[in-house]
Design a protein around this motif. Structure first.
Motif, PDB file in Angstrom:
ATOM      1  N   ASN A 275       5.940   2.332   9.354  1.00  0.00           N
ATOM      2  CA  ASN A 275       4.935   3.381   9.554  1.00  0.00           C
ATOM      3  C   ASN A 275       5.220   4.652   8.769  1.00  0.00           C
ATOM      4  N   ASP A 276       6.415   4.774   8.182  1.00  0.00           N
ATOM      5  CA  ASP A 276       6.678   5.909   7.301  1.00  0.00           C
ATOM      6  C   ASP A 276       5.801   5.857   6.051  1.00  0.00           C
ATOM      7  N   ARG A 277       5.452   4.642   5.630  1.00  0.00           N
ATOM      8  CA  ARG A 277       4.784   4.505   4.329  1.00  0.00           C
ATOM      9  C   ARG A 277       3.436   3.812   4.412  1.00  0.00           C
ATOM     10  N   SER A 278       2.937   3.575   5.619  1.00  0.00           N
ATOM     11  CA  SER A 278       1.658   2.860   5.744  1.00  0.00           C
ATOM     12  C   SER A 278       0.755   3.560   6.748  1.00  0.00           C
ATOM     13  N   GLY A 279      -0.441   2.986   6.970  1.00  0.00           N
ATOM     14  CA  GLY A 279      -1.340   3.538   7.974  1.00  0.00           C
ATOM     15  C   GLY A 279      -2.539   4.275   7.401  1.00  0.00           C
ATOM     16  N   MET A 280      -3.200   5.037   8.257  1.00  0.00           N
ATOM     17  CA  MET A 280      -4.482   5.670   7.938  1.00  0.00           C
ATOM     18  C   MET A 280      -4.350   7.054   7.289  1.00  0.00           C
ATOM     19  N   ILE A 281      -3.111   7.505   7.057  1.00  0.00           N
ATOM     20  CA  ILE A 281      -2.818   8.799   6.407  1.00  0.00           C
ATOM     21  C   ILE A 281      -3.861   9.884   6.740  1.00  0.00           C
ATOM     22  N   PRO A 282      -3.840  10.369   7.980  1.00  0.00           N
ATOM     23  CA  PRO A 282      -4.878  11.310   8.432  1.00  0.00           C
ATOM     24  C   PRO A 282      -4.907  12.623   7.655  1.00  0.00           C
TER      25      PRO A 282
END
Length: 457
Positions: free
Chosen positions: A237-244
């Motif tokens: 999760n440090d480098r992935s996801g929806m980057i809000p």
């Protein structure tokens, strides 16, 4: 990326990093479409995975493709791990579990994209069939355990494999047992990038739902429609996801750089050697954090490009934008995914409409949508509607965008035809995963091996 870059231009200041991203800006007439798609190789005789070595292995397949295409081999520690087209810009590469990937050339229109896809699959078949190898278009390996899955001899994957269990529970599944279709698209300026980034991050869960195609794990239904998308929720999760942060006021190239600087690195490549750098962030690397391992090392633009390629948000910014939310699928859907995003992002009227659709969605709502879509896909409820209903609106916007682009083929047809598989999904209300589950429970009578016949290219 097919191969890691070795651009040794020194990084003089943090400004260089944002300028590197900004250097991708292109006038609209120079915008291109780059489509990437991965597929699982398997032996036709018994549906087992294809190892790297052996007279009928992945290495032999790559060597055969080299002879057929005349492309240049990509070598890692003396072993062929991919091919690159020195003139057209396309490449063939291997994912960690032997997934065979085409990184398509930057093309002007979707007619060319579909032609490229068809030609590639025909070329692969020409070499693969005499070896007894077939290819499967799904988002996740439907049958093989992790232990049964082969491992490709790429140096960067050795580093990733050791690191992934430290930062999430599903990283090895992501590496070795998933496949995706992605499209890479251009922007004209920082402002244009911001608009496209916001629309595509917000709508990525809609694409995930429409292309959901990974309902099986180790021979049985896994309870989800896109297990590939679920895997990404606990990979790193440090480098992935929806980057809000892309929705924050003032978002631009520098804000993305600020985020990327504080994500742990994977490696520093010097010559042909990959040095493990998973214990430092890129910011620490710039501050001399690698001096003890490579005395006198000078951080380079190549290091920055490589680091950007190891970030995995739902939409990734490099010198172009990468749409990362879709499962791998059969060949018609390889053309449909870029059609969906080109229609939304390459026509100003469509982009305006897409942004208007999502303008009051909160980042918490978007995250919640993204978290639920892997399980319920089109049936997911959002603000009193279903994703199915929202997807109708989004696809209508995309269709209008493609019609206005008016890129005709030799028969006089525009690019809207490539949305047909998505239109079929909207008409039936069933994702590819649900149609597959219907067959599994019906005509296949619970025999997962039937998927290798029904969904092979």
């Amino acid at each position: 990326m097919a191969r890691d870059t070795s651009d040794d231009t020194p990084i003089r200041s943090l400004t260089d990093l944002a300028e590197r991203l900004a250097s991708g800006s292109k006038p609209k007439e120079a915008w291109r479409i780059g489509t990437e798609h991965e597929k699982f190789g398997f032996y036709l005789a018994d549906h087992t995975p294809v190892p790297y070595e052996g007279p009928k292995g992945v290495r032999a397949l790559l060597e055969g493709m080299e002879g057929l295409l005349g492309w240049e081999p990509i070598i890692d520690r003396g072993l062929i791990i991919g091919l690159v087209d020195p003139t057209g810009g396309g490449a063939i590469s291997l994912e960690p579990g032997g997934q065979f990937e085409l990184s398509g050339a930057p093309l002007d229109n979707l007619h060319q994209t579909c032609k490229e896809t068809y030609a590639h699959l025909a070329q692969v078949r020409e070499i693969a069939e005499p070896l007894g190898i077939g290819f499967l278009g799904l988002g996740m390996s439907p049958k093989w355990t992790f232990a049964e899955t082969p491992q490709m001899p790429k140096s960067r994957y050795d580093i990733m494999k050791n690191y992934m269990p430290k930062v999430g529970t599903r990283g090895l599944d992501m590496m070795f047992r998933t496949c995706t279709v992605q499209v890479n698209l251009d922007f004209s300026s920082e402002a244009d990038m911001v608009r496209k980034m916001r629309a595509s991050v917000a709508l990525q869960p809609i694409a995930t739902a429409l292309f959901a195609n990974s309902p099986f794990t180790e021979g049985k239904p896994n309870g989800r429609l896109s297990e590939r998308s679920e895997i990404w929720r606990d990979t790193d999760n440090d480098r992935s996801g929806m980057i809000p942060f892309v929705f924050e006021e003032g978002f631009g190239f520098q804000r993305y750089v600020d985020w990327a600087l504080d994500v742990p690195m994977y490696f520093v490549k010097r010559g042909d050697t990959y040095h493990d750098a998973t214990d430092i962030t890129f910011r620490q690397y710039l501050d001399g954090g690698f001096e003890d391992r490579i005395p006198g090392v000078v951080p380079s633009i190549g290091d920055w490009d490589n680091h950007l390629s190891t970030l995995f948000p739902e939409v990734r910014l490099k010198r172009f934008l990468e749409m990362r939310g879709a499962d791998g699928g059969p060949w018609r859907r390889i053309c449909a995914l870029p059609a969906f995003w080109v229609g939304l992002l390459y026509d100003e009227t469509a982009l305006d409409a897409a942004l208007d659709l999502v303008k009051d969605w909160t980042t918490d709502e978007m995250q919640d949508l993204r978290d639920r879509v892997p399980t319920t896909a089109l049936a997911t409820e959002f603000r009193g509607r279903t994703v199915h209903q929202i997807a109708r609106d989004v696809v209508s916007i995309a269709r209008g965008g493609l019609a206005r682009r008016a890129r005709l083929n030799s028969g006089g047809y525009d690019e809207t035809q490539y949305l047909d598989p998505v239109m079929e999904t909207l008409a039936s209300g069933k994702t590819p995963a649900e149609l597959m589950l219907d067959r599994y429970k019906g005509e296949w009578q619970g025999d997962i091996d039937r998927v290798f016949e029904a969904y092979a290219y």
